[in-house]
Design an enzyme around this catalytic site. Structure first.
Site, PDB file in Angstrom:
ATOM      1  N   SER A  84       0.861  -1.173   0.000  1.00  0.00           N
ATOM      2  CA  SER A  84       0.000   0.000   0.000  1.00  0.00           C
ATOM      3  C   SER A  84       0.907   1.236   0.000  1.00  0.00           C
ATOM      4  O   SER A  84       2.122   1.100  -0.146  1.00  0.00           O
ATOM      5  CB  SER A  84      -0.857  -0.146   1.246  1.00  0.00           C
ATOM      6  OG  SER A  84      -1.359   1.034   1.620  1.00  0.00           O
ATOM      7  N   GLU A 116       2.415  11.130 -10.260  1.00  0.00           N
ATOM      8  CA  GLU A 116       1.363  10.551 -11.103  1.00  0.00           C
ATOM      9  C   GLU A 116       0.013  10.799 -10.456  1.00  0.00           C
ATOM     10  O   GLU A 116      -0.054  11.097  -9.278  1.00  0.00           O
ATOM     11  CB  GLU A 116       1.540   9.025 -11.184  1.00  0.00           C
ATOM     12  CG  GLU A 116       2.872   8.614 -11.714  1.00  0.00           C
ATOM     13  CD  GLU A 116       3.121   7.118 -11.537  1.00  0.00           C
ATOM     14  OE1 GLU A 116       2.244   6.418 -11.005  1.00  0.00           O
ATOM     15  OE2 GLU A 116       4.198   6.686 -11.929  1.00  0.00           O
ATOM     16  N   LYS A 118      -3.303   9.754  -8.636  1.00  0.00           N
ATOM     17  CA  LYS A 118      -3.692   8.617  -7.793  1.00  0.00           C
ATOM     18  C   LYS A 118      -5.121   8.241  -8.197  1.00  0.00           C
ATOM     19  O   LYS A 118      -6.086   8.919  -7.830  1.00  0.00           O
ATOM     20  CB  LYS A 118      -3.625   8.981  -6.317  1.00  0.00           C
ATOM     21  CG  LYS A 118      -3.889   7.782  -5.429  1.00  0.00           C
ATOM     22  CD  LYS A 118      -3.622   8.090  -3.986  1.00  0.00           C
ATOM     23  CE  LYS A 118      -3.735   6.857  -3.115  1.00  0.00           C
ATOM     24  NZ  LYS A 118      -4.897   6.021  -3.323  1.00  0.00           N
ATOM     25  N   ASP A 120      -8.625   6.649  -8.420  1.00  0.00           N
ATOM     26  CA  ASP A 120      -9.534   6.138  -7.400  1.00  0.00           C
ATOM     27  C   ASP A 120     -10.366   5.014  -8.006  1.00  0.00           C
ATOM     28  O   ASP A 120     -11.551   5.161  -8.268  1.00  0.00           O
ATOM     29  CB  ASP A 120     -10.420   7.291  -6.915  1.00  0.00           C
ATOM     30  CG  ASP A 120     -11.101   6.955  -5.610  1.00  0.00           C
ATOM     31  OD1 ASP A 120     -10.799   5.882  -5.045  1.00  0.00           O
ATOM     32  OD2 ASP A 120     -11.937   7.749  -5.163  1.00  0.00           O
ATOM     33  N   ARG A 139      -6.477  -6.773  -5.840  1.00  0.00           N
ATOM     34  CA  ARG A 139      -5.385  -6.640  -4.870  1.00  0.00           C
ATOM     35  C   ARG A 139      -5.649  -7.492  -3.622  1.00  0.00           C
ATOM     36  O   ARG A 139      -4.735  -8.051  -3.035  1.00  0.00           O
ATOM     37  CB  ARG A 139      -5.260  -5.164  -4.473  1.00  0.00           C
ATOM     38  CG  ARG A 139      -4.219  -4.923  -3.415  1.00  0.00           C
ATOM     39  CD  ARG A 139      -4.061  -3.436  -3.137  1.00  0.00           C
ATOM     40  NE  ARG A 139      -3.023  -3.212  -2.158  1.00  0.00           N
ATOM     41  CZ  ARG A 139      -3.221  -3.237  -0.860  1.00  0.00           C
ATOM     42  NH1 ARG A 139      -4.411  -3.486  -0.373  1.00  0.00           N
ATOM     43  NH2 ARG A 139      -2.218  -3.045  -0.026  1.00  0.00           N
ATOM     44  N   TYR A 228       0.659   1.160 -13.713  1.00  0.00           N
ATOM     45  CA  TYR A 228       1.646   2.077 -13.146  1.00  0.00           C
ATOM     46  C   TYR A 228       2.841   1.422 -12.475  1.00  0.00           C
ATOM     47  O   TYR A 228       3.716   2.116 -11.989  1.00  0.00           O
ATOM     48  CB  TYR A 228       0.997   3.077 -12.187  1.00  0.00           C
ATOM     49  CG  TYR A 228       0.002   2.471 -11.208  1.00  0.00           C
ATOM     50  CD1 TYR A 228       0.385   1.569 -10.225  1.00  0.00           C
ATOM     51  CD2 TYR A 228      -1.337   2.838 -11.286  1.00  0.00           C
ATOM     52  CE1 TYR A 228      -0.528   1.038  -9.335  1.00  0.00           C
ATOM     53  CE2 TYR A 228      -2.263   2.303 -10.402  1.00  0.00           C
ATOM     54  CZ  TYR A 228      -1.853   1.410  -9.428  1.00  0.00           C
ATOM     55  OH  TYR A 228      -2.758   0.880  -8.562  1.00  0.00           O
ATOM     56  N   LYS A 292       6.869   9.156  -6.465  1.00  0.00           N
ATOM     57  CA  LYS A 292       7.769   8.003  -6.402  1.00  0.00           C
ATOM     58  C   LYS A 292       9.186   8.434  -6.758  1.00  0.00           C
ATOM     59  O   LYS A 292       9.355   9.240  -7.690  1.00  0.00           O
ATOM     60  CB  LYS A 292       7.340   6.929  -7.409  1.00  0.00           C
ATOM     61  CG  LYS A 292       5.907   6.468  -7.247  1.00  0.00           C
ATOM     62  CD  LYS A 292       5.464   5.584  -8.416  1.00  0.00           C
ATOM     63  CE  LYS A 292       4.008   5.183  -8.246  1.00  0.00           C
ATOM     64  NZ  LYS A 292       3.472   4.428  -9.365  1.00  0.00           N
ATOM     65  N   LYS A 316      -2.579  13.062  -0.644  1.00  0.00           N
ATOM     66  CA  LYS A 316      -4.031  12.990  -0.822  1.00  0.00           C
ATOM     67  C   LYS A 316      -4.630  14.385  -0.921  1.00  0.00           C
ATOM     68  O   LYS A 316      -4.180  15.316  -0.255  1.00  0.00           O
ATOM     69  CB  LYS A 316      -4.663  12.264   0.379  1.00  0.00           C
ATOM     70  CG  LYS A 316      -4.216  10.826   0.536  1.00  0.00           C
ATOM     71  CD  LYS A 316      -4.850   9.915  -0.478  1.00  0.00           C
ATOM     72  CE  LYS A 316      -6.224   9.439  -0.075  1.00  0.00           C
ATOM     73  NZ  LYS A 316      -6.232   8.439   0.974  1.00  0.00           N
ATOM     74  N   CYS A 410     -46.471  30.325   0.214  1.00  0.00           N
ATOM     75  CA  CYS A 410     -45.288  30.501  -0.629  1.00  0.00           C
ATOM     76  C   CYS A 410     -44.477  31.713  -0.146  1.00  0.00           C
ATOM     77  O   CYS A 410     -45.038  32.813  -0.027  1.00  0.00           O
ATOM     78  CB  CYS A 410     -45.702  30.702  -2.090  1.00  0.00           C
ATOM     79  SG  CYS A 410     -44.322  31.140  -3.146  1.00  0.00           S
ATOM     80  N   CYS A 413     -44.930  34.477  -3.202  1.00  0.00           N
ATOM     81  CA  CYS A 413     -46.193  35.099  -3.604  1.00  0.00           C
ATOM     82  C   CYS A 413     -47.288  34.965  -2.546  1.00  0.00           C
ATOM     83  O   CYS A 413     -48.403  35.440  -2.746  1.00  0.00           O
ATOM     84  CB  CYS A 413     -46.670  34.513  -4.936  1.00  0.00           C
ATOM     85  SG  CYS A 413     -47.103  32.774  -4.803  1.00  0.00           S
ATOM     86  N   CYS A 426     -45.921  25.307  -4.762  1.00  0.00           N
ATOM     87  CA  CYS A 426     -46.688  26.529  -5.003  1.00  0.00           C
ATOM     88  C   CYS A 426     -47.323  26.368  -6.376  1.00  0.00           C
ATOM     89  O   CYS A 426     -46.623  26.147  -7.359  1.00  0.00           O
ATOM     90  CB  CYS A 426     -45.771  27.753  -4.989  1.00  0.00           C
ATOM     91  SG  CYS A 426     -46.593  29.231  -5.606  1.00  0.00           S
ATOM     92  N   CYS A 431     -46.566  33.125  -9.947  1.00  0.00           N
ATOM     93  CA  CYS A 431     -45.547  33.331  -8.899  1.00  0.00           C
ATOM     94  C   CYS A 431     -44.229  33.794  -9.529  1.00  0.00           C
ATOM     95  O   CYS A 431     -43.678  33.132 -10.413  1.00  0.00           O
ATOM     96  CB  CYS A 431     -45.337  32.036  -8.115  1.00  0.00           C
ATOM     97  SG  CYS A 431     -44.010  32.137  -6.911  1.00  0.00           S
TER      98      CYS A 431
HETATM   99  S1  IVH Z   1       1.906   2.727  -6.992  1.00  0.00           S
HETATM  100  C1  IVH Z   1       4.093   0.299  -3.960  1.00  0.00           C
HETATM  101  N1  IVH Z   1       0.648   4.475  -8.448  1.00  0.00           N
HETATM  102  O1  IVH Z   1      -3.184   3.590  -4.400  1.00  0.00           O
HETATM  103  C2  IVH Z   1       3.487   1.129  -4.992  1.00  0.00           C
HETATM  104  N2  IVH Z   1      -0.592   3.302  -6.805  1.00  0.00           N
HETATM  105  O2  IVH Z   1      -3.067   3.813  -1.485  1.00  0.00           O
HETATM  106  C3  IVH Z   1       2.024   1.147  -4.852  1.00  0.00           C
HETATM  107  N3  IVH Z   1      -2.972   3.861  -6.750  1.00  0.00           N
HETATM  108  O3  IVH Z   1      -3.131   0.178  -3.729  1.00  0.00           O
HETATM  109  C4  IVH Z   1       1.271   1.433  -6.044  1.00  0.00           C
HETATM  110  N4  IVH Z   1      -2.919   5.308  -8.395  1.00  0.00           N
HETATM  111  O4  IVH Z   1      -4.311   0.959  -5.839  1.00  0.00           O
HETATM  112  C5  IVH Z   1       0.550   3.578  -7.453  1.00  0.00           C
HETATM  113  N5  IVH Z   1      -0.339   6.038  -9.855  1.00  0.00           N
HETATM  114  C6  IVH Z   1      -0.440   5.135  -8.877  1.00  0.00           C
HETATM  115  C7  IVH Z   1      -1.667   4.855  -8.233  1.00  0.00           C
HETATM  116  C8  IVH Z   1      -1.699   3.939  -7.177  1.00  0.00           C
HETATM  117  C9  IVH Z   1      -3.694   4.693  -7.507  1.00  0.00           C
HETATM  118  C10 IVH Z   1      -3.537   3.071  -5.643  1.00  0.00           C
HETATM  119  C11 IVH Z   1      -3.129   1.641  -5.617  1.00  0.00           C
HETATM  120  C12 IVH Z   1      -2.658   1.385  -4.217  1.00  0.00           C
HETATM  121  C13 IVH Z   1      -3.225   2.541  -3.471  1.00  0.00           C
HETATM  122  C14 IVH Z   1      -2.416   2.876  -2.253  1.00  0.00           C
END
Ligand code: IVH
Length: 672
Positions: A84, A116, A118, A120, A139, A228, A292, A316, A410, A413, A426, A431
């Site tokens: 994670s 990059e 993130k 969702d 996962r 990714y 990263k 975040k 109302c 009016c 109404c 009105c």
């Molecule tokens: S890298 C060890 N890159 O975020 C590297 N993760 O909160 C881990 N996620 O489980 C993954 N966008 O599902 C990476 N550009 C991105 C990502 C990403 C979304 C998610 C991924 C991971 C979660 C961690």
């Protein structure tokens, strides 16, 4: 003999095998083959259908009629585990992260990072053996996930075979499965039509779709995959950093993100700031950016805890929820006369936006949430939508919290209100509040979408006695506007040109602007495509309207009522008398999608069709034609000897297309 013959033979063979496997699994309860064998047959079938669409049989197990997949999910081990990410929230956290990385490798230089989006969505791992897709898994807990191979194979942009010259013996790649907003909305509409509860957000929808036991359901829902990271690779090629990794994945034909930034921590900060503001422009959800270390050698030196790597973190976006206090409640009048409670909140900043009000929808919702004035409430803001009250924090209720009482008359009016089921309304057709709301809706994005004509301008023109009915909008002159305070020449021109761009429209656009009860953007298109022209709607009976695919009795009734109601017929007549032209809905969907809601400007001489014809095609397809280039222009269509607009478009980075590209876009044949 046809050269697809061996493929065709194989295609039929696989279908036969799958049918038999299904029969044994479902009916005899005695599986005929291993799950992995079954999956590889499905993958092969999808592969053939993609390469030779003409072979695809209607009864194919990948299609609508047959049924694919016959198993609950089996387990897949992740090697190495899918870790994670740690979270950071502030600039200070970012500096600390950077400092920690530098310290851990004993460096005092700058470190280079990549940033990059993130995504969702739903994290997955995908395995290719000898270049062929073999396994796909969720996962799960990071060590063990669920086998969703057949479902992943149905994802439109998922390569079933790797391409290029560097195909590895073994490759596991990780990424995210997403659902775009448009698809999410489509899916939820269908669910609601079927009486099912809608998915709360695209992530849940993607997850629900991917984890369908029956993969023909995933196939019906459009998902997307983006990669990714690499889990493990067995190949001669060495990859030393993130840039090389992305090049490698791209060369193998694997989809990766378009939005990646490389650089020092300053650049990373800019990337975050950019996406914090611009994330709503994306057609999918992101909840932050991932940072990263670029260099894989340094990554190895930094290592990982048992949960997350030390070389990466997720920055975040701020929470979209917050707690504040209801200070008072207003009762707002909608264009149909519906009275809605709106909470005035103690102003609070949620994710960079100051929130002062939240809709409470209706009085039932007030009772359901048991809300009082003075209550602390949890507020949620999602995208551009109006903030919503989710719950009251009961423990924090002050002793003098006041009841929220619905009005009897109302607020505008003073006519006595009528209770209809859970709504209060109404019903006074005179009105003023209702009339103003109707006008505001008509010009708004969901209505006629007249740019630069916002709710305030409606009120100002109303107060200046220049605007009372919808038809008046089309009679407004530049002089009328210039008489208003704080109205400059430029803005006046802009408003007039926006109104002009809406004098010719297609039926669906006209319908949605009328604000017929239960008929929004989607149903307007459904109705318009089915009936073709406006004139039909005056004479259609409820029974005929119900026959339209996608229209239920309630909608049919409100359309019928609207077109048989004297005052709404007068409104339509007034609008048409004011010179508005409503085109029949003739256009094919594929054409519409490329042109609908886009703004076109023409320059130079066209060869194959006249300027007027070209403009009409755009308008008939739901697009806009304007005379001047601005940031809002989507396309400049350039004919011979283009004018100054050409350079202006170049300067603003606007897409310039030649006449032949325009013709391709509109699909020549459809206009004969
Ligand atoms: S890298 C060890 N890159 O975020 C590297 N993760 O909160 C881990 N996620 O489980 C993954 N966008 O599902 C990476 N550009 C991105 C990502 C990403 C979304 C998610 C991924 C991971 C979660 C961690």
């Amino acid at each position: 003999m046809n050269d697809t013959f061996p493929i065709k033979k194989r295609y039929y063979e696989i279908i036969e095998l799958i049918k038999r496997a299904d029969y044994h699994y479902y009916n005899l309860n005695q599986p005929l083959m291993e799950d992995s064998t079954y999956d590889s047959l499905i993958i092969e079938l999808i592969d053939i259908e993609r390469k030779h669409p003409s072979l695809k049989l209607e009864e194919s197990p990948t299609g609508k009629v047959g049924g694919v997949v016959s198993k609950t999910f089996s387990e897949v081990n992740h090697d190495p585990p899918m870790l994670s990410l740690g979270n950071i929230f502030t600039e200070e956290d970012l500096s600390n992260f950077d400092r920690r990385c530098l310290k851990n490798i004993d460096a005092d230089d700058e470190l280079l990072y990549c940033a990059e989006l993130k995504f969702d969505g739903l994290a997955v791992e995908v395995i290719y053996e000898d270049g062929r897709f073999n396994t796909g898994a969720t996962r799960g807990d990071g060590l063990v996930g669920e086998d969703v191979t057949a479902n992943i194979a149905t994802i439109g942009n998922m390569p079933l075979e790797l391409s290029g010259h560097e195909i590895p013996d073994f490759l596991s790649v990780r990424g995210e499965v997403l659902m775009r907003h448009r698809e999410f909305e489509r899916l939820n509409r269908i669910r609601e039509d079927n009486g099912e509860s809608p998915f709360a957000n695209p992530r849940n929808a993607a997850s629900g779709s991917l984890r369908q036991i029956d993969s023909r359901i995933s196939e019906g829902r459009q998902l997307e995959i983006v990669f990714y990271s690499i889990g493990k690779v067995v190949s001669n090629r060495s990859i030393v950093d993130q840039m090389q990794m992305y090049d490698y994945l791209t060369n193998l034909g694997l989809p990766v993100s378009e939005h990646i930034e490389y650089g020092n921590i300053g650049k990373i900060k800019k990337f975050y700031e950019y996406w914090l503001v611009n994330r709503y422009r994306l057609d999918f959800d992101i909840d932050g950016v991932v940072i990263k270390v670029i260099d894989f050698n340094i990554r190895d030196r930094l290592g990982a805890t048992n949960k997350a790597p030390r070389w990466a973190t997720a920055w975040k976006f701020p929470a979209k929820e917050a707690i504040t206090v209801i200070e008072s409640v207003d009762w707002q009048i909608g264009r149909t006369g519906l009275i809605t409670p709106v909470a005035n909140l103690r102003p609070i900043n949620i994710g960079g936006v100051l929130v002062k009000r939240a809709s409470l929808h209706n009085y039932n919702e007030v009772m359901r949430l048991d809300l009082r004035i003075g209550d602390s409430v949890r507020i949620k803001r999602a995208g551009d939508v109006i903030p919503k009250v989710i719950e009251a924090i009961r423990e924090e209720r002050p002793p003098d919290a006041g009841n929220i009482n619905p009005p009897k008359r109302c607020p505008s009016c003073n006519t006595g209100l009528v209770k209809e089921d859970i709504f209060i309304r109404c019903i006074n057709s005179q009105c003023i509040a209702k009339r103003l709301e109707t006008l505001k809706f008509f010009v708004s994005k969901n209505g006629m979408d007249i740019e630069s004509f916002g709710p305030e301008l409606v009120i100002r023109l109303y107060n200046a006695e220049k605007l009372e009915t919808i038809a008046d909008i089309y009679r407004i002159t530049k002089d009328d506007l210039l008489q208003l305070e704080r109205m400059g020449d430029k803005l006046a021109d802009k408003v007039i040109s926006s109104i002009d761009s809406r004098r010719t429209i297609i039926l669906s656009h006209f319908l949605r602007s009328l604000g017929i009860r239960n008929v929004g953007d989607h149903l307007s298109r459904v109705v318009a495509r089915a009936v073709g022209g406006l004139n039909k709607l005056y004479v259609m009976e409820i029974d005929e309207l119900i026959l339209i695919d996608g229209i239920g009795p309630e909608v049919a009734e409100s359309i019928y009522e609207f077109f048989h109601n004297e005052s709404s017929l007068r409104i339509i007549k007034d609008i048409l008398d004011a010179g508005v032209i409503v085109h029949d809905e003739l256009v094919k969907e594929s054409v519409l999608d490329e042109i609908r809601d886009r703004t076109f400007v023409f320059t130079g001489t066209l060869q194959g069709l006249t300027r007027k014809e070209a403009e009409e095609i755009v308008q008939k397809s739901g697009g806009r034609v304007t005379g001047t280039i601005s940031k809002k222009t989507d396309y400049l269509v350039a004919g011979d000897l283009p004018g100054i607009k050409y350079e202006k478009a170049q300067g603003l980075g606007i897409k310039i297309i030649q006449e032949d590209e325009f013709v391709m876009m509109i699909g020549e044949k459809k206009w004969e």
